[in-house]
Design an enzyme around this catalytic site. Structure first.
Site, PDB file in Angstrom:
ATOM      1  CD  GLN A   1     -12.016   4.392  32.030  1.00  0.00           C
ATOM      2  OE1 GLN A   1     -11.115   5.124  32.423  1.00  0.00           O
ATOM      3  NE2 GLN A   1     -13.112   4.204  32.744  1.00  0.00           N
TER       4      GLN A   1
ATOM      5  CG  HIS B   1     -18.922   6.735  40.923  1.00  0.00           C
ATOM      6  ND1 HIS B   1     -18.650   7.978  41.455  1.00  0.00           N
ATOM      7  CD2 HIS B   1     -17.874   6.438  40.129  1.00  0.00           C
ATOM      8  CE1 HIS B   1     -17.474   8.404  40.988  1.00  0.00           C
ATOM      9  NE2 HIS B   1     -16.985   7.494  40.190  1.00  0.00           N
TER      10      HIS B   1
ATOM     11  CB  SER C   1     -16.853  14.446  36.600  1.00  0.00           C
ATOM     12  OG  SER C   1     -15.475  14.362  36.896  1.00  0.00           O
ATOM     13  CB  SER C   2     -14.656  12.371  41.228  1.00  0.00           C
ATOM     14  OG  SER C   2     -15.323  11.134  41.226  1.00  0.00           O
ATOM     15  NE  ARG C   3      -9.536  14.979  37.026  1.00  0.00           N
ATOM     16  CZ  ARG C   3      -9.394  13.720  36.601  1.00  0.00           C
ATOM     17  NH1 ARG C   3     -10.421  13.090  36.078  1.00  0.00           N
ATOM     18  NH2 ARG C   3      -8.229  13.109  36.695  1.00  0.00           N
TER      19      ARG C   3
ATOM     20  CE  LYS D   1     -17.138  11.289  33.676  1.00  0.00           C
ATOM     21  NZ  LYS D   1     -15.929  12.102  33.614  1.00  0.00           N
ATOM     22  CG  ASP D   2     -14.698   8.029  31.970  1.00  0.00           C
ATOM     23  OD1 ASP D   2     -13.864   8.933  31.996  1.00  0.00           O
ATOM     24  OD2 ASP D   2     -15.586   7.912  32.848  1.00  0.00           O
TER      25      ASP D   2
HETATM   26  P1  AMP Z   1     -14.052   7.083  38.093  1.00  0.00           P
HETATM   27  O1  AMP Z   1     -14.253   6.955  39.568  1.00  0.00           O
HETATM   28  O2  AMP Z   1     -14.136   8.478  37.587  1.00  0.00           O
HETATM   29  O3  AMP Z   1     -12.846   6.331  37.602  1.00  0.00           O
HETATM   30  O4  AMP Z   1     -15.300   6.366  37.421  1.00  0.00           O
HETATM   31  C1  AMP Z   1     -15.643   5.042  37.716  1.00  0.00           C
HETATM   32  C2  AMP Z   1     -16.688   4.575  36.738  1.00  0.00           C
HETATM   33  O5  AMP Z   1     -17.848   5.403  36.840  1.00  0.00           O
HETATM   34  C3  AMP Z   1     -16.214   4.660  35.275  1.00  0.00           C
HETATM   35  O6  AMP Z   1     -16.668   3.519  34.583  1.00  0.00           O
HETATM   36  C4  AMP Z   1     -16.884   5.911  34.787  1.00  0.00           C
HETATM   37  O7  AMP Z   1     -17.113   5.914  33.392  1.00  0.00           O
HETATM   38  C5  AMP Z   1     -18.186   5.877  35.554  1.00  0.00           C
HETATM   39  N1  AMP Z   1     -18.764   7.220  35.622  1.00  0.00           N
HETATM   40  C6  AMP Z   1     -18.163   8.356  36.056  1.00  0.00           C
HETATM   41  N2  AMP Z   1     -18.982   9.419  35.910  1.00  0.00           N
HETATM   42  C7  AMP Z   1     -20.127   8.943  35.354  1.00  0.00           C
HETATM   43  C8  AMP Z   1     -21.353   9.548  34.942  1.00  0.00           C
HETATM   44  N3  AMP Z   1     -21.587  10.847  35.067  1.00  0.00           N
HETATM   45  N4  AMP Z   1     -22.307   8.749  34.418  1.00  0.00           N
HETATM   46  C9  AMP Z   1     -22.088   7.420  34.275  1.00  0.00           C
HETATM   47  N5  AMP Z   1     -20.956   6.792  34.641  1.00  0.00           N
HETATM   48  C10 AMP Z   1     -19.991   7.539  35.165  1.00  0.00           C
END
Ligand code: AMP
Length: 254
Positions: free
Chosen positions: A154, A38, A186-188, A150-151
């Site tokens: 999406q 993020h 990843s948050s997970r 990563k997504d």
């Molecule tokens: P999320 O909070 O998981 O919905 O992610 C918010 C944004 O951060 C999305 O655009 C994700 O693709 C991006 N993101 C999440 N993990 C990563 C990562 N490891 N590297 C780059 N972008 C990320």
């Protein structure tokens, strides 16, 4: 000092003020539990815009599995600290009722790319994603919005949606940030036990190997992963797996 904004009207008022009126706005939508992935998006927004807005909203409509939503990590206090350290101007942190006054009666439905890969295994997921992103873009009205590779599925869907609906925003794709061992942040990942975290490294390692999708799938299953899919589309290989109760996704260029 990062100002926390809870309501749409508060932001709309601010956006008309002299403080913001003539500045470029960069927007980074997130679900919180912020990590370096993020932060890389936020840093880029800071460099490219006069104002950066980050949103934290754990969007219930994109969770097809209620227990996944329930255990999704929430670390608001430390998120705010990270945003303040990065000098983010505004955090948009709305309640459910602020975003879904319509109770999700109105939705964005895509009928092609949203049906494959993650869409096939998470029915309704991309409807929730596209609907919330459309709402957030219409609220914030940024010049640029930042999404992570990563997504990737999406990102493609959001980019196409913005073009399909003539939204005046540039969608910026940012590279995947990984741990030293290769695991995509990843948050997970927070939900993995230490043993599961060690096992998780095998996923990106195999994904980027020369082996075929079929062999990668078999090897992951032997290692006790539950595999949703390992698939190549164009010059990219995509994967989604479960380790215990945690679902991980990744993709690599091939
Ligand atoms: P999320 O909070 O998981 O919905 O992610 C918010 C944004 O951060 C999305 O655009 C994700 O693709 C991006 N993101 C999440 N993990 C990563 C990562 N490891 N590297 C780059 N972008 C990320």
């Amino acid at each position: 000092m990062t100002k926390i904004i809870k309501t749409v009207s508060e932001w709309q008022q601010l956006k008309r003020s002299d403080k913001i009126k003539n500045k470029k706005i960069g927007f980074v939508p997130t679900m919180g539990a912020l990590h370096e992935g993020h932060l890389s998006l936020i840093r880029r927004s800071n460099v490219e815009n006069g104002i950066s807005v980050v949103s934290i909203f754990v969007n219930p409509t994109q969770f097809n599995d209620p227990s996944d939503l329930e255990k999704y990590p929430r670390t608001f206090e430390s998120d705010v600290k990270l945003l303040r350290d990065l000098n983010v101007d505004y955090l948009f942190y709305p309640d459910y009722s602020e975003i879904y006054a319509d109770h999700f009666k109105y939705k964005i439905i895509e009928s092609d790319l949203s049906q494959i890969l993650c869409g096939k295994f998470r029915p309704g997921h991309f409807e929730g994603v596209l609907t919330v992103v459309m709402k957030l873009l219409n609220i914030i009205r940024p010049d640029k919005a930042y999404f992570g590779e990563k997504d990737y599925q999406q990102y493609l869907l959001i980019d196409e949606m913005c073009k399909a609906f003539f939204l005046n925003v540039a969608i910026i794709l940012c590279p995947i940030v990984r741990e030293a061992d290769g695991l995509a942040l990843s948050s997970r990942n927070m939900l993995l036990s230490s043993n599961e975290k060690i096992l998780a490294q095998r996923f990106p390692q195999l994904l980027k190997s020369e082996k075929s999708c079929e062999i990668i799938k078999n090897e992951l299953e032997k290692l006790s992963f539950k595999v949703d899919y390992i698939e190549e589309i164009g010059n990219r290989r995509f994967g989604a797996v479960h380790i215990g109760k945690v679902r991980l996704i990744d993709n690599v260029e091939i």
